[in-house]
Design a protein around this motif. Structure first.
Motif, short mmCIF file in Angstrom:
data_model
loop_
_atom_site.label_atom_id
_atom_site.label_comp_id
_atom_site.label_asym_id
_atom_site.label_seq_id
_atom_site.Cartn_x
_atom_site.Cartn_y
_atom_site.Cartn_z
N THR A 57 0.99 -1.35 0.28
CA THR A 57 0.28 -0.29 0.14
C THR A 57 1.00 1.37 -0.32
O THR A 57 2.24 1.36 0.55
CB THR A 57 -1.37 0.04 0.91
OG1 THR A 57 -0.08 0.11 2.28
CG2 THR A 57 -1.97 -1.36 1.17
N TYR A 58 0.68 2.50 -0.36
CA TYR A 58 1.02 3.84 -0.82
C TYR A 58 1.48 4.14 1.20
O TYR A 58 2.78 4.70 1.34
CB TYR A 58 0.25 4.73 -1.46
CG TYR A 58 0.93 5.97 -1.17
CD1 TYR A 58 1.28 6.56 -1.95
CD2 TYR A 58 1.20 7.13 0.20
CE1 TYR A 58 1.79 7.54 -2.29
CE2 TYR A 58 1.67 8.14 -0.32
CZ TYR A 58 2.17 8.28 -1.28
OH TYR A 58 3.27 9.59 -1.42
N GLY A 59 0.71 3.85 1.79
CA GLY A 59 1.48 3.76 3.24
C GLY A 59 1.88 3.13 3.89
O GLY A 59 2.95 3.93 4.63
N TRP A 60 1.99 2.13 3.48
CA TRP A 60 3.34 1.71 4.10
C TRP A 60 4.59 1.43 3.33
O TRP A 60 5.32 1.47 3.94
CB TRP A 60 3.08 -0.01 3.94
CG TRP A 60 4.04 -1.26 5.10
CD1 TRP A 60 3.73 -1.86 5.78
CD2 TRP A 60 4.93 -1.61 3.97
NE1 TRP A 60 5.12 -2.35 6.21
CE2 TRP A 60 5.97 -1.93 5.34
CE3 TRP A 60 5.50 -1.02 2.48
CZ2 TRP A 60 6.96 -2.93 4.98
CZ3 TRP A 60 7.19 -1.37 2.86
CH2 TRP A 60 7.55 -2.24 3.81
N ARG A 61 4.67 1.73 2.18
CA ARG A 61 5.25 2.21 1.50
C ARG A 61 6.03 3.37 1.96
O ARG A 61 7.79 3.95 1.73
CB ARG A 61 5.48 2.39 -0.28
CG ARG A 61 6.49 2.07 -0.74
CD ARG A 61 7.43 1.46 -0.25
NE ARG A 61 8.66 1.22 -1.62
CZ ARG A 61 10.11 1.07 -1.33
NH1 ARG A 61 10.45 2.19 0.57
NH2 ARG A 61 10.80 1.45 -2.10
N ALA A 62 5.18 4.35 1.90
CA ALA A 62 6.08 5.64 2.55
C ALA A 62 5.84 5.59 3.90
O ALA A 62 7.06 6.35 4.24
CB ALA A 62 4.57 7.06 2.54
N LYS A 63 5.46 5.00 4.34
CA LYS A 63 6.05 4.95 6.49
C LYS A 63 7.52 4.11 6.39
O LYS A 63 8.84 4.98 6.92
CB LYS A 63 5.64 4.17 7.09
CG LYS A 63 5.92 3.51 8.31
CD LYS A 63 4.68 3.27 9.63
CE LYS A 63 5.30 2.51 9.88
NZ LYS A 63 4.38 2.45 11.31
N ALA A 64 7.94 3.54 4.86
CA ALA A 64 8.58 2.29 4.76
C ALA A 64 10.16 3.56 4.57
O ALA A 64 11.54 3.48 4.85
CB ALA A 64 9.03 0.87 3.75
N THR A 65 9.98 4.38 3.82
CA THR A 65 10.83 5.51 4.01
C THR A 65 11.42 6.10 4.49
O THR A 65 12.60 6.99 4.81
CB THR A 65 10.44 6.51 2.40
OG1 THR A 65 9.46 7.42 3.20
CG2 THR A 65 10.53 5.40 0.85
#
Length: 146
Positions: A57-65
């Motif tokens: 998801t966008y939210g998970w990937r953004a959080k990973a960065t």
């Protein structure tokens, strides 16, 4: 013997990377770092397409960065001259309690239309070289059994 399970993992350790050398990419493609400010949705879309899964998801990937262990230089993509993403490899580096620096490659994927061009190998080779420059003594590749 462990039972087969779609969530089980296989870890491969790279013992010797002396035979890894950069591969000439097809014309119009380049390996570069993902731009976390503008390309997260493109990454998510490609990840979902490659793995045929909606789990990214966008939210998970953004959080990973924004994770403590995230290093922008280890978040690699293969992109066309037009900026379209066709492959990705995320590498991670961390220090063990022993002080040893270790690297991990996961996930890695290439769009079906671009497979067979050694893009995965090119991404892995670049990620390994970058991990070594950062001091990784051992490097692991994580993959699902399937």
């Amino acid at each position: 013997m462990a039972l087969e399970d779609s969530w089980s993992k296989v870890l491969l350790e790279l013992a010797d990377d002396s035979l890894l050398f950069p591969i000439q990419l097809p014309q119009g493609l380049q390996i570069r770092t993902l731009d976390p400010n503008s390309e997260i949705q493109a990454y998510v879309d490609l990840h979902r397409e490659v793995f045929q899964s909606e789990s990214m998801t966008y939210g998970w990937r953004a959080k990973a960065t924004r994770m403590q262990d995230y290093v922008t230089a280890l978040d690699l993509v293969v992109a066309s001259e037009a900026g379209d993403l066709v492959g990705f490899c995320v590498a991670w580096i961390r220090q063990l309690a022993t002080g040893e620096l270790v690297g991990q490659l996961e996930p890695l994927g290439v769009r079906a239309s671009h497979r067979g061009q050694k893009l995965s190998r090119s991404l892995m080779t670049e990620a390994i070289h970058r991990l070594r420059k950062l001091g990784a003594e051992r490097i692991f590749v994580e993959t699902d059994r399937q």
